[in-house]
Write a protein that holds these residues in place. Structure first.
Motif, PDB file in Angstrom:
ATOM      1  N   ASN A  15      11.156 -32.455 -17.447  1.00 15.09           N
ATOM      2  CA  ASN A  15      10.554 -33.292 -18.367  1.00 15.09           C
ATOM      3  C   ASN A  15      11.451 -33.022 -19.728  1.00 15.09           C
ATOM      4  O   ASN A  15      11.427 -34.051 -20.421  1.00 15.09           O
ATOM      5  N   ASN A  16      11.841 -32.025 -20.129  1.00 14.75           N
ATOM      6  CA  ASN A  16      12.855 -31.702 -21.283  1.00 14.75           C
ATOM      7  C   ASN A  16      13.876 -32.449 -21.158  1.00 14.75           C
ATOM      8  O   ASN A  16      14.636 -33.065 -22.091  1.00 14.75           O
ATOM      9  N   VAL A  17      14.614 -32.562 -19.729  1.00 13.27           N
ATOM     10  CA  VAL A  17      15.893 -33.168 -19.823  1.00 13.27           C
ATOM     11  C   VAL A  17      15.528 -34.685 -19.928  1.00 13.27           C
ATOM     12  O   VAL A  17      16.332 -35.226 -20.558  1.00 13.27           O
ATOM     13  N   TYR A  18      14.547 -35.267 -19.232  1.00 16.91           N
ATOM     14  CA  TYR A  18      14.121 -36.645 -19.550  1.00 16.91           C
ATOM     15  C   TYR A  18      14.145 -36.961 -20.920  1.00 16.91           C
ATOM     16  O   TYR A  18      14.344 -37.944 -21.430  1.00 16.91           O
ATOM     17  N   LYS A  19      13.213 -36.132 -21.823  1.00 19.12           N
ATOM     18  CA  LYS A  19      13.265 -36.278 -23.216  1.00 19.12           C
ATOM     19  C   LYS A  19      14.435 -36.166 -24.153  1.00 19.12           C
ATOM     20  O   LYS A  19      14.852 -37.134 -24.888  1.00 19.12           O
ATOM     21  N   VAL A  20      15.371 -35.233 -23.585  1.00 20.67           N
ATOM     22  CA  VAL A  20      16.918 -35.186 -24.250  1.00 20.67           C
ATOM     23  C   VAL A  20      17.631 -36.546 -24.054  1.00 20.67           C
ATOM     24  O   VAL A  20      18.066 -36.976 -24.800  1.00 20.67           O
ATOM     25  N   LEU A  21      17.280 -37.262 -22.735  1.00 12.87           N
ATOM     26  CA  LEU A  21      18.253 -38.168 -22.342  1.00 12.87           C
ATOM     27  C   LEU A  21      17.675 -39.637 -22.950  1.00 12.87           C
ATOM     28  O   LEU A  21      18.023 -40.552 -23.351  1.00 12.87           O
TER      29      LEU A  21
END
Length: 162
Positions: A15-21
């Motif tokens: 979820n954090n990787v998704y939000k960063v991208l």
């Protein structure tokens, strides 16, 4: 609707990787791209109407040029309308077999009326025509109808004129 809480560490990581991208992409789209887009209610630019050829002076070349461009745009639009109506009629014929004669009658009527109107306005002008020749065709048709009645109804008799 509130977001569901991640169940484990791996789900939180993704979820954090998704939000960063996704975050910078969404920010650029909402703050830079959308405010700078031209907003048209249709997919094409709505051109302003210009004076027609009968409103132009005889020596006004710019007005004549604009009227001719407007005429060409109108002709292209009318031609595309005829093509769409023809396509609808042909698709109705294919879909409604064998009862297509009754079921496609309204579409056929619309197509024939539109094609008749198109031919009345643009037909018999030749390959290289302009707004002036179309205007002269309209003028000659109006003179004919004033003298002889509607086109296609036959010529007036001598007794009717007196």
């Amino acid at each position: 609707m509130p977001e569901a809480q991640p169940r484990n560490v791996i789900e939180r990581f993704f979820n954090n990787v998704y939000k960063v991208l996704e975050g910078p992409t969404v920010w650029v789209r909402e703050n830079i791209v959308e405010p700078n887009q031209k907003q048209y209610p249709w997919y094409h630019e709505k051109m302003r109407r210009v004076p027609t050829v009968d409103e132009c002076y005889t020596d006004d070349v710019a007005c004549y040029f604009e009227a001719n461009c407007q005429y060409k745009r109108d002709r292209l639009v009318d031609t595309e309308i005829i093509n769409i109506l023809r396509q609808r009629f042909e698709e109705c014929n294919m879909y409604e077999q064998p009862d297509h004669i009754e079921r496609c009658a309204p579409i056929r009527k619309d197509y024939e009326e539109a094609s008749t109107n198109w031919f009345t306005k643009y037909g018999d002008l030749g390959a290289y025509h302009n707004v002036r020749s179309a205007y002269m065709k309209q003028k000659h048709r109006m003179i004919w109808e004033r003298r002889h009645g509607p086109v296609g109804s036959g010529m007036k008799k001598q007794e009717e004129e007196e």
